[in-house]
Scaffold this motif. Structure first.
Motif, mmCIF file in Angstrom:
data_model
loop_
_atom_site.group_PDB
_atom_site.id
_atom_site.type_symbol
_atom_site.label_atom_id
_atom_site.label_comp_id
_atom_site.label_asym_id
_atom_site.label_seq_id
_atom_site.Cartn_x
_atom_site.Cartn_y
_atom_site.Cartn_z
ATOM 1 N N PRO A 64 0.838 -1.104 -0.236
ATOM 2 C CA PRO A 64 -0.064 0.124 -0.102
ATOM 3 C C PRO A 64 0.967 1.293 -0.067
ATOM 4 C CG PRO A 64 -0.987 -1.627 1.428
ATOM 5 C CD PRO A 64 0.278 -2.023 1.202
ATOM 6 N N ARG A 65 1.787 1.462 0.692
ATOM 7 C CA ARG A 65 2.887 2.371 0.635
ATOM 8 C C ARG A 65 3.593 2.689 -0.599
ATOM 9 N NH1 ARG A 65 1.948 6.254 3.098
ATOM 10 N NH2 ARG A 65 2.725 5.681 5.241
ATOM 11 N N GLU A 66 3.975 1.669 -1.137
ATOM 12 C CA GLU A 66 4.419 1.796 -2.442
ATOM 13 C C GLU A 66 3.610 2.348 -3.712
ATOM 14 O OE1 GLU A 66 7.932 -1.747 -2.274
ATOM 15 O OE2 GLU A 66 5.961 -2.291 -2.817
ATOM 16 N N ARG A 67 2.205 1.749 -3.490
ATOM 17 C CA ARG A 67 1.133 2.334 -4.286
ATOM 18 C C ARG A 67 0.887 3.880 -4.079
ATOM 19 N NH1 ARG A 67 -1.992 -1.627 -3.325
ATOM 20 N NH2 ARG A 67 -1.076 -2.873 -4.889
ATOM 21 N N ASP A 68 0.967 4.219 -2.805
ATOM 22 C CA ASP A 68 0.746 5.567 -2.591
ATOM 23 C C ASP A 68 1.856 6.616 -3.379
ATOM 24 O OD1 ASP A 68 -1.655 5.013 -1.201
ATOM 25 O OD2 ASP A 68 -0.702 5.105 0.886
ATOM 26 N N VAL A 69 2.998 6.097 -3.044
ATOM 27 C CA VAL A 69 4.057 6.749 -3.682
ATOM 28 C C VAL A 69 3.962 6.722 -5.225
ATOM 29 C CG1 VAL A 69 6.774 6.781 -3.944
ATOM 30 C CG2 VAL A 69 5.620 6.211 -1.604
ATOM 31 N N LEU A 70 3.791 5.612 -5.686
ATOM 32 C CA LEU A 70 3.720 5.576 -7.398
ATOM 33 C C LEU A 70 2.838 6.268 -7.618
ATOM 34 C CD1 LEU A 70 4.631 4.115 -9.671
ATOM 35 C CD2 LEU A 70 2.957 2.587 -9.539
ATOM 36 N N GLY A 71 1.512 6.575 -6.975
ATOM 37 C CA GLY A 71 0.540 7.504 -7.489
ATOM 38 C C GLY A 71 0.967 8.736 -7.344
ATOM 39 N N SER B 88 10.497 10.937 5.691
ATOM 40 C CA SER B 88 11.754 11.563 5.523
ATOM 41 C C SER B 88 11.754 11.030 3.985
ATOM 42 C CB SER B 88 12.662 10.843 6.122
ATOM 43 O OG SER B 88 12.856 9.666 5.954
ATOM 44 N N VAL B 89 12.524 12.011 3.605
ATOM 45 C CA VAL B 89 13.035 12.082 1.967
ATOM 46 C C VAL B 89 13.757 10.827 1.779
ATOM 47 C CG1 VAL B 89 14.212 13.074 0.168
ATOM 48 C CG2 VAL B 89 12.900 14.420 1.625
ATOM 49 N N LYS B 90 14.392 10.296 2.659
ATOM 50 C CA LYS B 90 15.427 9.135 2.513
ATOM 51 C C LYS B 90 14.237 7.884 2.469
ATOM 52 C CE LYS B 90 18.963 6.320 4.792
ATOM 53 N NZ LYS B 90 19.843 6.153 5.871
ATOM 54 N N THR B 91 13.555 7.960 3.219
ATOM 55 C CA THR B 91 12.381 6.641 3.192
ATOM 56 C C THR B 91 11.591 6.817 1.850
ATOM 57 O OG1 THR B 91 11.954 6.771 5.775
ATOM 58 C CG2 THR B 91 10.331 5.760 4.278
ATOM 59 N N VAL B 92 11.275 7.993 1.474
ATOM 60 C CA VAL B 92 10.640 7.781 -0.127
ATOM 61 C C VAL B 92 11.694 7.337 -0.953
ATOM 62 C CG1 VAL B 92 9.784 9.489 -1.763
ATOM 63 C CG2 VAL B 92 9.204 9.715 0.661
ATOM 64 N N ARG B 93 12.949 7.928 -0.987
ATOM 65 C CA ARG B 93 14.137 7.300 -1.985
ATOM 66 C C ARG B 93 14.047 5.620 -2.005
ATOM 67 N NH1 ARG B 93 17.837 11.373 -0.193
ATOM 68 N NH2 ARG B 93 17.563 13.214 -1.135
ATOM 69 N N ASN B 94 14.103 5.265 -0.547
ATOM 70 C CA ASN B 94 14.056 3.725 -0.375
ATOM 71 C C ASN B 94 12.853 2.995 -0.973
ATOM 72 O OD1 ASN B 94 16.647 4.007 0.702
ATOM 73 N ND2 ASN B 94 15.743 3.863 2.879
ATOM 74 N N VAL B 95 11.625 3.934 -0.896
ATOM 75 C CA VAL B 95 10.301 3.184 -1.485
ATOM 76 C C VAL B 95 10.348 3.171 -2.984
ATOM 77 C CG1 VAL B 95 8.019 3.459 -1.665
ATOM 78 C CG2 VAL B 95 9.005 3.645 0.586
ATOM 79 N N VAL B 96 10.988 4.316 -3.382
ATOM 80 C CA VAL B 96 10.988 4.417 -4.873
ATOM 81 C C VAL B 96 12.058 3.345 -5.617
ATOM 82 C CG1 VAL B 96 11.752 6.057 -6.912
ATOM 83 C CG2 VAL B 96 10.350 6.927 -4.962
ATOM 84 N N SER B 97 12.996 3.258 -4.870
ATOM 85 C CA SER B 97 14.093 2.068 -5.459
ATOM 86 C C SER B 97 13.555 0.694 -5.200
ATOM 87 C CB SER B 97 15.364 2.220 -4.400
ATOM 88 O OG SER B 97 16.155 3.514 -4.447
ATOM 89 N N GLY B 98 12.564 0.358 -4.287
ATOM 90 C CA GLY B 98 11.771 -0.684 -4.400
ATOM 91 C C GLY B 98 10.895 -0.994 -5.279
#
Length: 211
Positions: A146-153, A171-181
């Motif tokens: 769900p978090r990855e889907r939120d970020v992708l949206g 955090s911006v770092k967390t978002v970067r990690n999610v994007v990388s995943g």
């Protein structure tokens, strides 16, 4: 209201006849097979045929098709044990004006008869619910959390990592990690490719709510 009953179980027909007597519905004939129903419609000219679908010989769907083709003013109400949406669709395509399950209560049967007689259509709620579930499009990218889907949206709307972090309270770092995943799960290597995949899949990119 003149009704023809078609069911291969005499005991069930007896129960329906008793119910229709209480409702003031005239049962003009009874049939134990699809073939018999087709023949009796021409002889008795009912307003409605209450049709079982699972019978030996000609099934209720084929009988419905023939009755509606030969007698366009006659309405058919399917009354069956089968709760599968595919069977309901087959009956409706054959020309049935309603689809009820045999567990329906007296009030539901009466309402269905009234609706069908007046030119409307009625469908058992249980079967309609199953049909809606079957028609619902699958969730895009089920491999994403769900978090990855939120970020992708949010990415698909052109939002930066900083903006996404603000919206999702991360955090911006967390978002970067999610994007990388997200990249390997979508089979892409760049942000632009991920956004293109999201848009192709119909991800609407609505603003996600903060947790």
């Amino acid at each position: 209201m003149r009704v023809l009953l078609c069911d291969d179980h005499p005991v069930y027909r007896d129960g329906l006849r008793a119910l229709f007597d209480e409702l003031g519905v005239e049962v003009v004939a009874e049939a134990a097979s699809g073939e018999e129903a087709v023949m009796l419609v021409a002889a008795c000219e009912p307003d409605i045929v209450v049709m079982d679908l699972s019978m030996p010989g000609m099934g209720g769907v084929e009988a419905t098709r023939r009755i509606v083709a030969e007698h366009p003013l006659v309405r058919v109400l399917a009354l069956t044990m089968v709760d599968e949406p595919a069977t309901m669709l087959a009956a409706l395509r054959a020309g049935a004006s309603g689809y009820l399950l045999k567990g329906a209560g007296h009030a539901e049967i009466q309402a269905a008869l009234d609706a069908v007689e007046s030119g409307g259509m009625t469908i058992a709620p249980e079967v309609a619910q199953g049909l809606r579930a079957g028609l619902r499009p699958p969730e895009p990218f089920p491999q994403l959390t769900p978090r990855e889907r939120d970020v992708l949206g949010l990415m698909s709307r052109g939002r930066t990592n900083e903006h996404i972090a603000d919206v999702l309270v991360l955090s911006v770092k967390t978002v970067r990690n999610v994007v990388s995943g997200i990249f390997p799960k979508l089979g892409v290597t760049t942000r632009a490719q991920a956004v293109a995949a999201a848009r192709d899949a119909g991800v609407d990119g609505a603003e996600a709510s903060a947790p």
